[in-house]
Design an enzyme around this catalytic site. Structure first.
Site, mmCIF file in Angstrom:
data_model
loop_
_atom_site.group_PDB
_atom_site.id
_atom_site.type_symbol
_atom_site.label_atom_id
_atom_site.label_comp_id
_atom_site.label_asym_id
_atom_site.label_seq_id
_atom_site.Cartn_x
_atom_site.Cartn_y
_atom_site.Cartn_z
ATOM 1 C CB CYS A 18 -0.905 -0.042 1.239
ATOM 2 S SG CYS A 18 -1.742 1.497 1.633
ATOM 3 C CB CYS A 35 0.536 1.620 4.125
ATOM 4 S SG CYS A 35 -1.201 1.141 4.081
#
Length: 170
Positions: A81, A84
């Site tokens: 991600c 992230c």
């Protein structure tokens, strides 16, 4: 009922105080029973992170929630991600500024699929701000936040004084 469930009774979504266009959605505080998968032990080993942010398995998170004596910030993330990865940098900055006033941990949602499913983690990254007092519901936000936004949430919503100084982000 696991302590993860007891400690993470939460308001489902939370908007950062300075965010525009985000709405606050409340969901009834309910107990969430969470379980940890057998593959959970590999989470800490497979996660590359700084020493300021602790990678935890579901079982380790349960212990950490039982023994907390300060605000805990839980980052639910995935290695693939992009936001992230960017949030990791923001959290490291928050950890440097806040020191021991806040414990910041992270849980890999790919490794902890049962826990993620039980907590309804659908968007990444998901942050949960957990009070030291079990009677207060955790705050939850999904999406990338800046360190300044995280510090504002800690200060204004969690009542954790943010140290003043030149290191504070704008």
């Amino acid at each position: 009922m696991s302590s993860v469930g007891k400690s993470l009774a939460l308001r489902r979504s939370f908007r950062a105080p300075s965010s525009k266009g985000r709405s606050r959605v409340r969901v009834s505080s309910s107990s969430i029973s969470a379980s940890s998968g057998a593959a959970a032990a590999s989470s800490a080993a497979s996660s590359a992170s700084s020493s300021l942010i602790e990678p935890l398995t579901g079982a380790e998170l349960e212990i950490a929630l039982q023994d907390r004596d300060r605000v805990m910030l839980v980052d639910f993330y995935a290695t693939w991600c992009g936001p992230c990865v960017l949030l990791q940098q923001e959290l490291e900055q928050v950890a440097k500024i806040m020191g021991d006033a806040v414990r910041i941990v992270k849980v890999d949602t790919d490794v902890e699929q049962d826990l993620s499913s039980a907590l309804g983690i659908a968007g990444l990254p998901t942050l949960m701000f957990v009070f030291p007092d079990n009677s207060k519901p955790a705050l939850r936000t999904e999406g990338l936040l800046s360190s300044a936004q995280i510090l504002r949430i800690l200060d204004e919503e969690m009542n954790v004084p943010v140290p003043q100084g030149p290191q504070l982000p704008q």
